[in-house]
Scaffold this motif. Structure first.
Motif, PDB file in Angstrom:
ATOM      1  N   SER A 167      29.895 -49.524  12.569  1.00  0.00           N
ATOM      2  CA  SER A 167      30.680 -48.290  12.390  1.00  0.00           C
ATOM      3  C   SER A 167      29.996 -47.314  11.444  1.00  0.00           C
ATOM      4  N   THR A 168      29.230 -47.816  10.481  1.00  0.00           N
ATOM      5  CA  THR A 168      28.534 -46.907   9.555  1.00  0.00           C
ATOM      6  C   THR A 168      27.415 -46.138  10.244  1.00  0.00           C
ATOM      7  N   CYS A 169      26.925 -46.624  11.369  1.00  0.00           N
ATOM      8  CA  CYS A 169      25.859 -45.926  12.090  1.00  0.00           C
ATOM      9  C   CYS A 169      26.399 -44.753  12.914  1.00  0.00           C
ATOM     10  N   TYR A 170      27.665 -44.822  13.324  1.00  0.00           N
ATOM     11  CA  TYR A 170      28.273 -43.757  14.128  1.00  0.00           C
ATOM     12  C   TYR A 170      29.616 -43.380  13.497  1.00  0.00           C
ATOM     13  N   LEU A 225      19.868 -54.313  17.020  1.00  0.00           N
ATOM     14  CA  LEU A 225      19.032 -53.184  17.406  1.00  0.00           C
ATOM     15  C   LEU A 225      19.624 -51.856  16.939  1.00  0.00           C
ATOM     16  N   ILE A 226      20.947 -51.744  16.999  1.00  0.00           N
ATOM     17  CA  ILE A 226      21.584 -50.493  16.562  1.00  0.00           C
ATOM     18  C   ILE A 226      21.373 -50.275  15.074  1.00  0.00           C
ATOM     19  N   LYS A 227      21.458 -51.319  14.278  1.00  0.00           N
ATOM     20  CA  LYS A 227      21.252 -51.175  12.838  1.00  0.00           C
ATOM     21  C   LYS A 227      19.826 -50.749  12.517  1.00  0.00           C
ATOM     22  N   ARG A 228      18.859 -51.120  13.389  1.00  0.00           N
ATOM     23  CA  ARG A 228      17.468 -50.706  13.164  1.00  0.00           C
ATOM     24  C   ARG A 228      17.234 -49.251  13.576  1.00  0.00           C
ATOM     25  N   ASP A 229      17.812 -48.866  14.722  1.00  0.00           N
ATOM     26  CA  ASP A 229      17.586 -47.508  15.236  1.00  0.00           C
ATOM     27  C   ASP A 229      18.855 -47.037  15.921  1.00  0.00           C
TER      28      ASP A 229
END
Length: 747
Positions: A65-68, A17-21
């Motif tokens: 980690s790439t999302c944050y 879910l984090i990778k999507r949004d």
């Protein structure tokens, strides 16, 4: 609240879910991030607590980690700190997980290659797991190779090479222990432990550098300097690996991921088979393991040594390198084993021969090993011959040649020893002919009358060498026709020591190529002048106006030393056919001007060589004699070498050049197996084929058929014949009745 509990207990779903949004689930991520920091603090105090949960959280944060990037900026450094500072306290599963996640961060470009390699390099000598070590090694090599795939990544290469230099230099201040005598048992204490730790770092630095050189990733002088530094490392394993790199004889056990794991204990396999349950599959597995161990032991032996010539040429300050290598060899002569000393002699001699260096103390050192009963004497003689070149002072070599003659060439030794001694002297004198004494040369060439073929061939080779380089040292009857004529004409005068031959004035066979191209132009109807002018189109040469005017007028006539113009004419050849034939055989007698008007391509040189071969073949057919035959053989040999792609590495000699032709050397394992397989071709697996060729059903011959071919005296003495004479009347009746019944049934 229900969503938070669900996502907290299901990290893979939260990761998806984090990778999507990422923005919508930032709160849930921060909750897991705080949980990770809490467990990390506990884990530093007690690594056995919450290990599974900690690995799951590390894998989750590595994925997202790439999302944050701001929140996880310190995450890679925390992983590196755990691996470097607490590696011994971590469990094997945790070590593997942390390394894998750190590699994942590099693949996602969260960290750079330098940051990754700074963590992985120190782990190589510390890890005890062969699988993890192989994974780390593969990761390092793949990352560096990928970074240099398109163009050389100089920034990364400089950083990695600096780390490798540091790994090698870390243990350079230790004491050289050696591998012989009591020093092997006394390797204990803080100094030896420090040297051993530095040796582990250095050996992995050497292995990685060699692998990157072999794959063609690094081809400059920097990796050569790293391995050259390893040649002087106090740990013998590092020295040996570095020496093998330059000698081109790397063994499989040196570059293996785990040296101890590759060895197979055959006795342990048999013992385990006796204890375990006897099954057919167990027997098959045992045979397979024994075959694999035998193949690994005998099948991977290096067949020949191919010196790493590019690495030898890239050595920085080869004179200093050679002197330091000799100092190490001489100072610790009693600590090194003979095998290691031979490796150092071979490398030192190849460096001296490749760069034409003079380390005169080396000939004094090797003097004591020049005896026919010395172990590894062929390799030592090869090292001696390879160290000699045309700039080596003859005064330093004359005692060595005299020592070889006194130790190897006398009636008290075998013919193989005599042949090896003469061949060694020939190889030394081929590089420095002035090392030979005239009286000694006369004694050595008398061995050409020996009954042993190897000795005769060696003596004839030495005689032919001095017929070519210095026939004045031979007696008049031993010079040969060609050398005697050359001496009378003054063309066979040897060059003094330190002098080089005059510069070449022409290319051999260029006149033949010029005539061939001229004939082709005449056939095509193109004038020479137009073709020559088009060959120089679009060539801009900076010159003054006066020079351009003089060039436009044509070629300037060159005056010879006597003042007359140089004339090139074939009129004399037309009058004298023999002179014309001689000029076709050796076209260098006629100076050609083709090289001044045309840029010769590789195709032109190939055509030139073919034309020389054709001219030499015609000369042999026309009765040119032994000189024409030798010239043709030399040209054919040159073409063979060119086709096989030989290069400057062929200047080094091998042990076969010293030993010479022998009767039949003992076959090694590969040759014996090849002979066995060749003998099994076209043959059944078991038994002979006698009696099976002309029958409907394959079978062997019966005893009755075999008895037909036996001699009569053997038949009379057989038990069957003697038994017939001793039969009673009742036995004869029974035998006759059985024969009649059998005949009735057969009808």
């Amino acid at each position: 609240m229900g969503r938070g509990l669900l996502l907290t207990s299901n990290l893979p779903q939260l990761q998806n879910l984090i990778k999507r949004d990422p923005a919508a689930y930032k709160e849930e991520f921060l909750q897991q991030w705080n949980h990770y920091n809490s467990i990390r603090q506990i884990y530093l105090i007690n690594p056995n607590e919450h290990a599974q949960n900690f690995r799951e959280l590390v894998a989750f944060i590595s994925q997202v980690s790439t999302c944050y990037p701001k929140e996880t900026a310190e995450f890679p450094s925390q992983i590196s700190f755990l691996l470097l500072e607490h590696y011994g306290a971590l469990s094997p599963d945790t070590r593997k997980a942390l390394v894998q996640n750190l590699v994942m961060l590099r693949n996602k470009n969260v960290i750079t290659s330098v940051e990754l390699l700074k963590t992985l390099f120190p782990l190589l000598p510390r890890t005890t797991s062969s699988s993890l070590r192989a994974s780390i090694r593969k990761t390092i090599l793949t990352d560096i190779k990928t970074a240099n795939s398109r163009t050389a990544n100089h920034k990364l290469n400089r950083a990695v090479q600096a780390m490798l230099f540091g790994m090698v230099e870390r243990g350079m201040d230790g004491e050289v222990q050696g591998d012989k005598g009591k020093l092997r048992a006394n390797n204990s204490g803080p100094t030896s432990d420090k040297a051993a730790h530095g040796g582990e770092d250095a050996i992995w630095a050497i292995i990685l550098t060699k692998e990157l050189w072999r794959k063609g990733v690094w081809t400059d002088a920097k990796p050569v300097s790293i391995i050259a530094l390893g040649c002087f490392h106090p740990v013998l394993k590092v020295q040996s690996a570095s020496l093998h790199f330059f000698l081109g004889s790397d063994e499989e056990k040196e570059d293996s991921d785990d040296e101890g794991d590759d060895e197979v204990d055959v006795s342990a396999l048999h013992h385990r088979r006796e204890i375990n349950k006897k099954t057919r599959s167990g027997d098959k597995k045992l045979r397979k393991q024994l075959h694999s161990a035998k193949k690994k032991k005998y099948g991977n032996q290096p067949t020949s040594n191919n010196p790493n010539f590019p690495a030898l040429q890239l050595l920085n300050d080869p004179q200093t390198f050679a002197e330091k290598l000799y100092d190490l060899l001489n100072r610790y002569d009693k600590r090194f084993s003979l095998e290691h000393k031979v490796l150092m002699m071979q490398l030192l001699s190849r460096v001296m021969g490749a760069h034409k260096l003079c380390v005169l103390d080396f000939y004094t050192y090797i003097f004591k090993y020049l005896t026919y009963h010395q172990l590894r004497i062929p390799s030592i003689l090869v090292a001696l011959a390879q160290s000699v070149h045309d700039l080596t002072p003859p005064d330093a070599l004359t005692p060595v040649v005299r020592k070889l003659a006194h130790e190897f060439i006398h009636p008290g030794v075998a013919s193989e020893v005599v042949a090896a001694g003469i061949n060694a002297i020939r190889e030394v004198c081929r590089r420095q002919p002035w090392a030979m004494e005239e009286d000694l040369l006369g004694d050595l060439i008398e061995y050409r009358k020996s009954k042993d073929k190897s000795v005769t061939a060696a003596a004839r080779g030495l005689l032919q060498l001095y017929r070519d380089v210095n026939p004045g040292m031979l007696k008049r009857r031993e010079r040969g026709k060609e050398a005697a004529i050359g001496m009378a004409a003054g063309s066979h005068q040897p060059l003094p020591f330190g002098h080089s031959a005059d510069a070449a004035v022409d290319i051999a066979g260029l006149a033949l190529l010029e005539d061939h191209l001229k004939q082709l132009r005449e056939e095509d109807g193109v004038e020479d002048k137009e073709d020559d002018e088009t060959a120089w189109d679009n060539w801009d040469v900076e010159s003054d106006s006066s020079d351009s005017e003089s060039e436009s007028e044509g070629w300037v006539d060159v005056q010879s030393e006597g003042g007359s113009d140089i004339e090139v004419s074939d009129s004399e050849d037309e009058k004298d056919p023999e002179a014309k034939l001689e000029k076709e055989v050796d076209p260098a007698d006629r100076i050609s001007t083709l090289a001044t008007t045309k840029i010769l391509t590789p195709a032109d040189f190939a055509l030139l060589h073919d034309l020389r071969l054709q001219a030499a073949a015609k000369a042999v057919e026309a009765g040119g004699g032994s000189k024409a035959k030798r010239k043709l053989a030399a040209l054919e040999a040159e073409r063979k070498v060119a086709r096989e792609g030989a290069n400057e590495e062929d200047t080094f000699i091998s042990e076969n050049d010293i030993l010479g032709p022998r009767k039949k050397a003992k076959a090694d394992y590969e040759e014996r197996m090849a002979s066995i397989q060749k003998g099994r071709e076209g043959r059944d697996k078991f038994g002979s084929r006698k009696g099976k060729k002309n029958k409907e059903t394959a079978s062997s011959s019966t005893n009755r058929e075999k008895a037909r071919n036996k001699p009569i005296m053997m038949i009379l003495s057989s038990g069957a014949v003697k038994g017939k004479k001793k039969r009673s009347l009742r036995e004869k009746q029974q035998k006759l009745r059985a024969h009649i019944n059998l005949a009735k049934k057969s009808r």
